[in-house]
Scaffold this active site. Structure first.
Site, PDB file in Angstrom:
ATOM      1  CG  ASP A 193      -2.032   0.902   1.232  1.00 43.36           C
ATOM      2  OD1 ASP A 193      -2.798   0.822   0.269  1.00 43.36           O
ATOM      3  OD2 ASP A 193      -2.180   1.706   2.171  1.00 43.36           O
ATOM      4  CD  GLU A 196      -2.439   1.665  -3.628  1.00 42.81           C
ATOM      5  OE1 GLU A 196      -3.489   2.235  -3.882  1.00 42.81           O
ATOM      6  OE2 GLU A 196      -1.687   2.027  -2.703  1.00 42.81           O
TER       7      GLU A 196
HETATM    8  O1  LIG Z   1      -3.738   6.176  -0.841  1.00 45.15           O
HETATM    9  P1  LIG Z   1      -4.167   5.225  -1.932  1.00 45.15           P
HETATM   10  O2  LIG Z   1      -5.087   5.859  -2.891  1.00 45.15           O
HETATM   11  O3  LIG Z   1      -2.991   4.582  -2.575  1.00 45.15           O
HETATM   12  O4  LIG Z   1      -5.036   4.057  -1.236  1.00 45.15           O
HETATM   13  C1  LIG Z   1      -4.557   3.003  -0.421  1.00 45.15           C
HETATM   14  O5  LIG Z   1      -4.193   3.404   0.868  1.00 45.15           O
HETATM   15  C2  LIG Z   1      -5.266   3.987   1.659  1.00 45.15           C
HETATM   16  C3  LIG Z   1      -4.701   4.143   3.048  1.00 45.15           C
HETATM   17  O6  LIG Z   1      -4.241   2.901   3.466  1.00 45.15           O
HETATM   18  C4  LIG Z   1      -6.504   3.096   1.691  1.00 45.15           C
HETATM   19  O7  LIG Z   1      -7.569   3.901   2.190  1.00 45.15           O
HETATM   20  C5  LIG Z   1      -8.581   3.228   2.914  1.00 45.15           C
HETATM   21  O8  LIG Z   1      -8.112   3.039   4.254  1.00 45.15           O
HETATM   22  C6  LIG Z   1      -7.925   4.217   5.022  1.00 45.15           C
HETATM   23  C7  LIG Z   1      -7.410   3.783   6.374  1.00 45.15           C
HETATM   24  O9  LIG Z   1      -8.322   2.941   6.977  1.00 45.15           O
HETATM   25  C8  LIG Z   1      -9.258   4.970   5.113  1.00 45.15           C
HETATM   26  O10 LIG Z   1      -9.065   6.160   5.848  1.00 45.15           O
HETATM   27  C9  LIG Z   1      -9.720   5.308   3.703  1.00 45.15           C
HETATM   28  O11 LIG Z   1     -10.972   5.959   3.763  1.00 45.15           O
HETATM   29  C10 LIG Z   1      -9.846   4.042   2.899  1.00 45.15           C
HETATM   30  O12 LIG Z   1     -10.164   4.366   1.560  1.00 45.15           O
HETATM   31  C11 LIG Z   1      -6.871   2.652   0.300  1.00 45.15           C
HETATM   32  O13 LIG Z   1      -7.960   1.782   0.330  1.00 45.15           O
HETATM   33  C12 LIG Z   1      -5.624   1.964  -0.270  1.00 45.15           C
HETATM   34  O14 LIG Z   1      -5.871   1.376  -1.521  1.00 45.15           O
END
Ligand SMILES: O=P(O)(O)O[C@H]1O[C@H](CO)[C@@H](O[C@H]2O[C@H](CO)[C@@H](O)[C@H](O)[C@H]2O)[C@H](O)[C@H]1O
Length: 680
Positions: free
Chosen positions: A399, A428
Site C-alpha cells: 500500500d 500500489e
Molecule cells: O492512498 P491510496 O489511494 O494509494 O489508497 C490506499 O491506501 C489507503 C490508506 O491505506 C486506503 O484507504 C482506505 O483506508 C484508510 C485507512 O483505513 C481509510 O481512511 C480510507 O478511507 C480508505 O479508503 C486505500 O484503500 C488503499 O488502496
C-alpha cells in the site's frame, strides 16, 4: 575468477591523461551492455527458465578478430558459468543463457583479441585470393606449437593431433585445410592466451519466478465472503468461493488487510467520520488491542483457518496475496510499545495520514527516520513480511510504497528475497512516473499503473508503447487493474456491460499482469455521485453479491484468461506493436512471442455504445509475405477459422455482441504454435 572488473578508473575530471594511465587503459571498449539498469546500480529483471539475451557493443582498433563471452553466476557464491557472445555485425554482440531459478545473479561481458581467429581469417582471405602463403602456413604451425607447449591433458593431446595432421602432409591445400578446420579453431580456443582481455563491470540481475510477469489477480474482501449480510465472512467462507475464482482463470487471490481493525476514529459507511453500531471499519486501519500487523482479525478465523485457506487455494492453482500497509490505527500496540517510532505533535497527538487530496483520519504513519526507529522499526516491518511468508504467503501488494523511503524498500525487498527468492512485491503506487519507475528499480516486481485512466486510442497506444521502451521495459512490469476498491473508473460508470468487456480485453491482452476487484464480473459500477468511488464501498461495510447475476461477464473473463494461458505472446506486456485500423475508436495491435511462433492480433472497439467498422492492415510484412498473400485466422473467443486474402481487410465490431476480436494469425501450412500450458 576475481569479482573485480579489469576496468581501471580514469580521472575524467582532471582534463588530462598521464601516459602510464593511457597505456594501462583497455584496448577494447565495451559499451551498451544490456540488460542493465542505471549502469548496474540496480538489478535488471529476468525470469527463471526463460532465455535471457545479453547484448553489448565491442570496439577495438584494426581488423583483428575479437573473442567474447558472458560470465555469470548466482549470488552470493555460485560457480562461474560462461557462454560465448556471437557477433551480429557492426560491433554488436549477443549471447543467450537461461537463469535456472529465482535468485539474484551477476554477469559481466569479457572480450579479448582472438589471435588464432585473426590469423585464420587472414589465411583464408589470402588463400582465396591465390597469393603466396607458405610463410603464413609456417606462422600457423608456430602458433599451434606455442599453444601446445602450455596446454595440458586433453587440450594438449588435441593440439598435438592437429600438429601431426599438419606435418603429415606436403600438400599446401591440405595444410591450409588443417589450419582452417573448425576443430583446430576449437582446440586453440581452449588454450590460447587472451591478449588485451577486458571485462565490463559486474551487473546484477533479479531473476524471478514466472508469476512475477504473468499472472491474473482477483481481489476480494474475506469479510464479505459469507453470502449473508448479517454474518461476517471467514477464511472458511473464502474456501467455498475458490473453485469459481479458479474457474475464471485467476492465479492470485489478493486480500486487503486481514488484521485487527482499530476503533479510534473508525470510519463508517461511505467514508463517514462517524460510525453506527456494527460498522466494521476500514481494514486499512490496522491494529487494535488484539494485535497489529502480525495478527489476524478474529472474526475472519484463526491461523489454522488461514493456513487451511492457503493450502486449499494452492490445490486450486491459486496463490494468496496479502496487503502490506505500513500505517497503524491509533489503537495499534506499537503506539504504546514503541512510541519512538512515531512523530508526536506538541499536544501529544500524531498527525493522521494523507495521500492528498485523500484524508485517512483513522490511521497514523510511522516515522522511518525517528531516532528510535533505526533500525528497530525497519527490522520489525521486515519481520512482519517474513512472518507471513512463513505462513505460506509469497505475494504482497504494498500500500502506498511511494510515501515510504526508497532505501527502506531496497533493503527490505533484497533481505526478504535473499531468504525467500519466490517472494513477489506489487507496488500500489499512483504517483509521479519517475517514482513509479524507481520503485521498480529498487526491487518491486510489478506495479499498478495509469492504465485505469487511459481510454482513447491515442492514449492507450502511447502508454503501451512507453511501457515497451527502455528504460521502463527493463525495470517496470505493469499490472493492469481494471478496477480496485478505491477506483470505480468513470468510463465504467456509464459504459454498461460492453465497457466492462472492453476494459477486460484491454487489460488481459495488453499486459501479462492484470487484476480485477470483485464486482467487476457482474458489472458493478454504482458511484458516489461525481466521484470515482464505489457507493456503499466494501472498504467500510460488508457487501454480499450474486456473482451469477444476469448480464455477468464470467464466461468472457474465463475465456480471456484461457487465451492468455494458451498463447505465450500474451504473457507479457512486451512485444506490443500497434497496427493500422482506419477508425479512431478501434485500437488494433499485435503481440508476438519471443520465438516468433505465436502471433496474436487484437482489435478492441473503445466505443461501448455503437457499432464501429474499419479497414485494417494485416502485418504480412512481419511474416515475410507479399501484400496479396493468404493467411489463416482463428477467432480465439469462439474457435472459428478462415483464410484472409491480402493485406487490407475489413472488420465490424458490435459492442452488444462482443466489443473486441482476438485472432491468431499464421501462414498457411505452418504448424500452429501449440497451446502452451501456463507455467507459474
Ligand atoms: O492512498 P491510496 O489511494 O494509494 O489508497 C490506499 O491506501 C489507503 C490508506 O491505506 C486506503 O484507504 C482506505 O483506508 C484508510 C485507512 O483505513 C481509510 O481512511 C480510507 O478511507 C480508505 O479508503 C486505500 O484503500 C488503499 O488502496
Amino acid at each position: 575468477m576475481s569479482l573485480e572488473s579489469y576496468r581501471k578508473p580514469v580521472d575524467t575530471l582532471s582534463g588530462s591523461l598521464r601516459i602510464e594511465e593511457a597505456i594501462d587503459l583497455p584496448r577494447i571498449a565495451i559499451e551498451a551492455v544490456s540488460p542493465t539498469v542505471e549502469g548496474g546500480r540496480f538489478a535488471a529483471k529476468a525470469i527463471a527458465g526463460r532465455t535471457l539475451t545479453v547484448r553489448a557493443v565491442l570496439i577495438a582498433d584494426g581488423h583483428d578478430k575479437l573473442g567474447a563471452r558472458v560470465v555469470w553466476r548466482e549470488l552470493p557464491a555460485g560457480d562461474w558459468q560462461h557462454v560465448p557472445l556471437k557477433p551480429l555485425g557492426n560491433d554488436r554482440w549477443e549471447a543467450h543463457f537461461v537463469p535456472p531459478r529465482a535468485c539474484r545473479l551477476a554477469f559481466a561481458v569479457e572480450a579479448w583479441w582472438d589471435v588464432y581467429a585473426s590469423y585464420a581469417d587472414e589465411l583464408k582471405k589470402k588463400y582465396a585470393a591465390g597469393v603466396p602463403i607458405s610463410l603464413e602456413v609456417h606462422e600457423g604451425e608456430l602458433l599451434l606449437e606455442k599453444s601446445a607447449k602450455v596446454a595440458h591433458g586433453e587440450h594438449a593431446a588435441a593440439l598435438q593431433g592437429v600438429l601431426t595432421r599438419l606435418r603429415d602432409t606436403e600438400s599446401l591445400d591440405r595444410r591450409v585445410g588443417v589450419l582452417l578446420a573448425p576443430e583446430t579453431a576449437r582446440a586453440m580456443a581452449q588454450v590460447e592466451a587472451h591478449p588485451h582481455r577486458v571485462r565490463s563491470a559486474l551487473y546484477p540481475l533479479e531473476v524471478e519466478r514466472r508469476l512475477a510477469e504473468f499472472a491474473s489477480w482477483y481481489e476480494l474482501f474475506p469479510r464479505s465472503a459469507s453470502n449473508d449480510e448479517q454474518r461476517h465472512g471467514t477464511f472458511r467462507d473464502v474456501i467455498e468461493r475458490l473453485p469459481e475464482i479458479a474457474e475464471m482463470g485467476f492465479d492470485v487471490l489478493y486480500f486487503p488487510p486481514i488484521h485487527p481493525i482499530g476503533r479510534t476514529h473508525r470510519k463508517g459507511r461511505n467514508n463517514a467520520l462517524t460510525t453506527v453500531e456494527g460498522d466494521p471499519g476500514s481494514p486499512y486501519a490496522i491494529g487494535s488491542e488484539e494485535g497489529g500487523h502480525e495478527a489476524l482479525h478474529a472474526e475472519l478465523g484463526s491461523f489454522e483457518d488461514f493456513r487451511a485457506l492457503v493450502a486449499a487455494a494452492r490445490e486450486q492453482g491459486l496463490e494468496i496475496a496479502l496487503d502490506f500497509a505500513i500505517q497503524c490505527s491509533p489503537d495499534h500496540p506499537w503506539l504504546k510499545q514503541h512510541p519512538g517510532w512515531f512523530s508526536w505533535r506538541p499536544d501529544g497527538s500524531i498527525r493522521h495520514a494523507e495521500n492528498p487530496p485523500k484524508k485517512y483520519e483513522d490511521i497514523v504513519n510511522v516515522d522511518f527516520y525517528a531516532a528510535d526507529a533505526m533500525p528497530e522499526l525497519w527490522l520489525a516491518l521486515r519481520d512482519v513480511v517474513v512472518g507471513w511468508v512463513e505462513q505460506g504467503v509469497s505475494l504482497f501488494r504494498v500500500d502506498n510504497p511511494h510515501t515510504k523511503p526508497l532505501p527502506f524498500w531496497e533493503w527490505l525487498i533484497a533481505d526478504v528475497r535473499g531468504r525467500y527468492p519466490q517472494t513477489i512485491f506489487l507496488a500500489e503506487a499512483f504517483t509521479r512516473p519517475a517514482m513509479m519507475a524507481r520503485l521498480g528499480k529498487v526491487g518491486f516486481s510489478q506495479s499498478y499503473t495509469y492504465f485505469t485512466w487511459r481510454n482513447s486510442k491515442a492514449e492507450l497506444q502511447e502508454y503501451l508503447e512507453e511501457l515497451n521502451e527502455a528504460p521502463l521495459s527493463e525495470c517496470y512490469r505493469p499490472n493492469f487493474f481494471v478496477n480496485t476498491p478505491d477506483i470505480n473508473p468513470y468510463f465504467l460508470q456509464t459504459s454498461g456491460r460492453a465497457g466492462f468487456l472492453i476494459r477486460a480485453a484491454l487489460a488481459t491482452m495488453g499486459s501479462g499482469l492484470w487484476g480485477m476487484y470483485s464486482g467487476f464480473e457482474i458489472c458493478e459500477a454504482a458511484p458516489v455521485p461525481g466521484k470515482e468511488e464505489y457507493l456503499d464501498s466494501e472498504k467500510y461495510q460488508l457487501r454480499i453479491r450474486d456473482y451469477r447475476a444476469p448480464g455477468n461477464i464470467v464466461a468472457e473473463i474465463a475465456q480471456l484468461n484461457r487465451i492468455r494461458r494458451q498463447n505465450p505472446a500474451l504473457q507479457t506486456h512486451l512485444g506490443f506493436q500497434a497496427y493500422t485500423a482506419w477508425n479512431e475508436h478501434i485500437l488494433y495491435f499485435g503481440k508476438r512471442s519471443a520465438d516468433r511462433s505465436n502471433f496474436i492480433l487484437v482489435a478492441i472497439s473503445l466505443d461501448p455504445h455503437n457499432a464501429q467498422e474499419a479497414h485494417f492492415e494485416l502485418p504480412l510484412w512481419e511474416l515475410g509475405l507479399a501484400d496479396d498473400a493468404a493467411t489463416e485466422g482463428e477467432d480465439l473467443m469462439n474457435g472459428h477459422t478462415w483464410t484472409w486474402y491480402g493485406k487490407v481487410q475489413w472488420m465490424r465490431i458490435e459492442p452488444w455482441v462482443l466489443p473486441f476480436g482476438i485472432w491468431r494469425i499464421r501462414v498457411p501450412g505452418d504448424v500452429a504454435a501449440p497451446a502452451a500450458p501456463a507455467a507459474k
